[in-house]
Design a protein around this motif. Structure first.
Motif, short mmCIF file in Angstrom:
data_model
loop_
_atom_site.label_atom_id
_atom_site.label_comp_id
_atom_site.label_asym_id
_atom_site.label_seq_id
_atom_site.Cartn_x
_atom_site.Cartn_y
_atom_site.Cartn_z
N SER A 1 0.84 -1.21 0.00
CA SER A 1 0.00 0.00 0.00
C SER A 1 0.87 1.25 0.00
O SER A 1 0.97 1.98 0.98
CB SER A 1 -0.94 -0.02 1.20
N VAL A 2 1.53 1.46 -1.12
CA VAL A 2 2.43 2.61 -1.26
C VAL A 2 1.86 3.59 -2.28
O VAL A 2 0.92 3.27 -3.03
CB VAL A 2 3.84 2.15 -1.69
N SER A 3 2.45 4.73 -2.33
CA SER A 3 2.01 5.78 -3.25
C SER A 3 2.09 5.30 -4.70
O SER A 3 3.04 4.62 -5.10
CB SER A 3 2.90 7.02 -3.07
N GLY A 4 1.07 5.67 -5.47
CA GLY A 4 1.11 5.38 -6.89
C GLY A 4 0.37 4.14 -7.34
O GLY A 4 0.29 3.87 -8.54
N ILE A 5 -0.18 3.37 -6.40
CA ILE A 5 -0.92 2.16 -6.76
C ILE A 5 -2.41 2.43 -6.64
O ILE A 5 -2.88 2.98 -5.64
CB ILE A 5 -0.53 0.98 -5.85
N LYS B 1 14.17 4.21 -9.25
CA LYS B 1 14.16 4.54 -7.83
C LYS B 1 12.75 4.35 -7.27
O LYS B 1 11.79 4.92 -7.78
CB LYS B 1 14.60 5.99 -7.62
N PRO B 2 12.62 3.55 -6.21
CA PRO B 2 11.27 3.33 -5.65
C PRO B 2 10.65 4.64 -5.17
O PRO B 2 11.34 5.52 -4.64
CB PRO B 2 11.53 2.39 -4.47
N LEU B 3 9.34 4.79 -5.36
CA LEU B 3 8.64 5.96 -4.88
C LEU B 3 8.51 5.89 -3.37
O LEU B 3 8.45 4.82 -2.78
CB LEU B 3 7.25 6.05 -5.53
N GLU B 4 8.45 7.06 -2.75
CA GLU B 4 8.29 7.11 -1.29
C GLU B 4 6.86 7.52 -0.95
O GLU B 4 6.18 8.17 -1.73
CB GLU B 4 9.29 8.09 -0.69
N GLY B 5 6.44 7.15 0.22
CA GLY B 5 5.12 7.55 0.68
C GLY B 5 4.13 6.41 0.64
O GLY B 5 4.23 5.49 -0.19
N SER B 6 3.17 6.46 1.56
CA SER B 6 2.17 5.41 1.64
C SER B 6 0.94 5.79 0.82
O SER B 6 0.75 6.95 0.45
CB SER B 6 1.77 5.16 3.09
#
Length: 321
Positions: A54-58, A162-167
């Motif tokens: 459950s991260v940002s962008g999904i 680079k992996p995105l940050e944030g939930s």
């Protein structure tokens, strides 16, 4: 509106970091705010990964309950094939890993999808999807397009995006696995030696030794040289097979791909296809070998025809000055 489908990869109840790199790559393929990124996870405990995913962008996580906890090529091929039929994504992203190499090509070939492997750049050029991968032993970058293909499957090289940050708070749903008869059976998981060792896929400076070191007793002086130079000591397969360095330090097709490496010094390595598969993409390769016809020189940016022990002595002298 188009859909980009990411297939998560996990092992021993842990998501592999490359999953989040694929999500980042998928974000770069969105052409409008209406485009969706779906992430699918397959396994007997697929639902346990939803919190971590459950991260940002999904936009949506799809769990696909399966009769096996770990990777099975037949199960994954059936699951992903059914999911593609149901969701009709324009792009399907998988890690370029030993897992996806076990089923991705078959899946794409059976359905007539566009297909590219080991992709490190993917983008739209106008309305055309273009993937970039290496060619001719990584001497050139090759752009691949997919004329007439409405669905394209790609395996993405690790340690590039680079992996995105944030939930985030994606929707979560379940997708039924079609009936499938697996041709293999997982007995148990065998951890390679050096399980607690440094992850060589994440380091940027590697000094690697091959058959040219001659004897096991010579390993220590190159270990000290690497430490002095600030490099991580790795090796080709013969050295790992002999037990002179752990398998976790082996670079190559049956070892690891050093995706983050920027400088690779190959000492006494002839340059087999299997070894170069793990490091030929490195921007700066320095090869030291007494044989001027050694294959490693074909991909090296700098080649030194010399005895590696003379090189070791001279480099130590320069580092001490």
């Amino acid at each position: 509106m188009s859909t980009i489908l990411v297939i998560a990869e996990h092992r021993r109840n842990e998501l592999r970091p490359v999953t989040f790199e694929l999500i980042s790559a998928a974000q770069g393929l969105k052409k409008s705010a209406d485009d969706k990124v779906l992430v699918a996870v397959v396994g007997s405990q697929a639902e346990t990964f939803t919190a971590a995913l459950s991260v940002s962008g999904i936009d949506e996580i799809l769990t696909i309950p399966a009769p096996v906890p770990e990777f099975d090529p037949d199960v994954y091929e059936a699951a992903v094939s059914a999911l593609i039929e149901a969701k009709q994504p324009s792009v399907v992203l998988l890690p370029h890993s030993v897992d996806s190499l076990g089923y991705a090509a078959t899946l794409a070939s059976k359905a007539g999808y566009g297909f590219a492997t080991d992709v490190f750049i993917v983008e739209y050029q106008g309305s055309d999807l273009v993937a970039t991968r290496g060619g001719y032993n990584q001497k050139v970058n090759v752009e691949v397009d997919f004329p007439g293909k409405s669905i394209v499957v790609m395996t993405i090289r690790a340690s590039v995006f680079k992996p995105l940050e944030g939930s985030g708070s994606p929707a979560v749903s379940s997708f039924d696995l079609p009936t499938v008869q697996s041709r293999s059976q997982n007995k148990n998981f065998v951890e390679q030696g050096g399980g607690n060792d440094i992850d060589i896929t994440t380091v940027d400076f590697i000094m690697s030794i091959g058959r040219g070191i001659g004897e096991e007793t010579n390993v220590e002086q190159f270990r000290e040289l690497a430490e002095t130079a600030g490099a991580t000591l790795c090796c080709s397969r013969p050295i790992a097979d002999a037990g002179w360095l752990p398998k976790s330090r082996q670079v190559g097709q049956s070892g690891k791909v050093v995706g983050s490496c920027k400088l690779y010094v190959a000492l006494g390595i002839s340059g087999s296809i299997q070894h170069m598969a793990g490091m030929k993409h490195v921007p700066t390769i320095v090869a030291v070998n007494t044989d001027p016809s050694a294959s490693i020189f074909t991909i090296a940016k700098y080649g030194i025809v010399a005895d590696i022990f003379d090189f070791e002595e001279e480099l130590n002298s320069q580092l001490a000055a």
